[in-house]
Design an enzyme around this catalytic site. Structure first.
Site, short mmCIF file in Angstrom:
data_model
loop_
_atom_site.label_atom_id
_atom_site.label_comp_id
_atom_site.label_asym_id
_atom_site.label_seq_id
_atom_site.Cartn_x
_atom_site.Cartn_y
_atom_site.Cartn_z
CB CYS A 16 -12.37 13.88 13.16
SG CYS A 16 -13.34 12.92 14.35
CB CYS A 56 -0.91 -0.02 1.23
SG CYS A 56 -1.87 1.49 1.46
#
Length: 375
Positions: free
Chosen positions: A333, A85
């Site tokens: 957030c 990744c």
């Protein structure tokens, strides 16, 4: 950013993959402005590297003994290997690529979700700015704890910068990352994370932002806005390991600011206290429920809140609205829960705001807002 896993349909976690980063940032800024309105003075968005920004790997282990996968699970509960990744920062990326080999060397048996058999569920790795590691193995039971304990020398031969190694026990057959019991196998219990000029200390179950560079920018901006207000006293609610509180200890004239941090996790509080011992200034950190603390202490001049995604909620919003606190620094957030909380506090008006892009390639974001009491 281009990702072979995304293009092949093996992983869709990065839902914005393939969208130009400038467009991602513009869309997030537009969402924030829509949620907070045009009233606050907006600083330029704090951008991230589009790739290579993650300091933490949360690897689901699949496959079978001798051929483990690390990454995610597909819809059938089978492992999808994502060891290459492109989101991991330099240093961590090389470690993640070696995890399957280490799991094989230790003889650990991956947990098979469909069959409910096996032991190793996750490998969780945090990478510090100094290149040190915290490595956590999440097991279903203590059955393979001995293998990890005996394999600790081999692990450290492979990763000499592994400072903290632990085993977490998560016996439930559920989509839960970790369990309540942590067994630290190393003498060191904490991973130092130097952010700006503050040396934070992370224990195994401590929370820290996934993007170190953007977290450093967030704390610098918070310190700047706090210094503009220059409150003699400050509370950091939901303080975690003390990132905001410790950055706010010193006033612009170098005198100490009275800082209090409140956090429900005793482990995080211990980390914050240890980090505070390295810094000048007066600070206190207490473990307990935020709402319960409000009932027993006089109000400070400024309150910092950094709540989970659900926001601060009705009770804390009502207290802040009625408290007489002049300034609130709110790090969120979730702009939707932030907007809901602001609606519950009409006397506290957003005057400064800035987007911090913690999570490129996804819709997630962090927004910092400074509120002043109207009138």
């Amino acid at each position: 950013m281009q990702c072979d896993y995304f293009d092949a349909g093996r992983c869709r976690s990065c839902t914005l993959m393939g969208t130009a980063y400038s467009g991602q940032l513009a869309d997030k800024q537009a969402r924030c402005v829509a949620a907070l309105g045009p009233g606050p003075r907006w600083a330029e968005p704090f951008a991230s590297r589009p790739a290579g920004f993650r300091n933490k790997a949360k690897l689901v282990v699949g496959g079978h003994r001798g051929a483990p996968t690390v990454g995610i699970l597909d819809r059938g509960g089978r492992g999808v290997d994502l060891r290459h990744c492109g989101l991991y920062e330099d240093g961590l990326a090389e470690v993640v690529e070696q995890v399957p080999a280490l799991v094989g060397e230790l003889g650990l048996v991956p947990y098979d979700v469909p069959r409910r058999s096996g032991e190793l569920k996750h490998v969780l790795i945090t990478h510090s700015p100094a290149g040190e590691l915290m490595v956590r193995f999440v097991l279903r039971s203590p059955g393979q704890l001995g293998r990890i304990r005996r394999g600790l020398p081999a692990l450290r031969d492979r990763w000499p910068t592994a400072r903290v190694v632990s085993v977490n026990l998560q016996p439930a057959h559920a989509a839960v990352l970790e369990g309540p019991e942590e067994i630290v196998l190393t003498e060191d219990q904490e991973l130092p994370m130097v952010v700006n000029d503050v040396r934070l200390r992370l224990r195994a179950r401590s929370f820290f932002q996934t993007n170190t560079a953007v977290a450093a920018g967030l704390y610098r901006q918070a310190r700047e806005w706090i210094d503009e207000v220059d409150p003699p006293s400050l509370w950091d609610l939901y303080c975690g390991v003390g990132g905001f509180a410790l950055h706010a200890l010193q006033r612009p004239d170098a005198s100490a600011r009275d800082v209090l941090g409140v956090e429900v996790s005793p482990e995080a509080v211990e980390s914050a206290r240890a980090a505070a011992a390295d810094l000048p200034g007066a600070s206190r950190f207490v473990a307990g429920d935020v709402i319960a603390h409000l009932q027993t202490s006089p109000s400070p001049d400024l309150v910092v809140v950094n709540p989970p995604r659900r926001g601060i909620g009705t009770d804390l919003a009502a207290w802040l609205e009625e408290s007489g606190v002049e300034h609130v620094l709110y790090s969120s957030c979730n702009v939707d829960s932030l907007a809901g909380d602001l609606a519950r506090m009409p006397s506290l008006v957003p005057v400064r705001a800035r987007l911090f892009d913690m999570f490129p390639q996804t819709p997630h974001l962090e927004v910092l807002t400074l509120l002043h009491r109207a009138g």
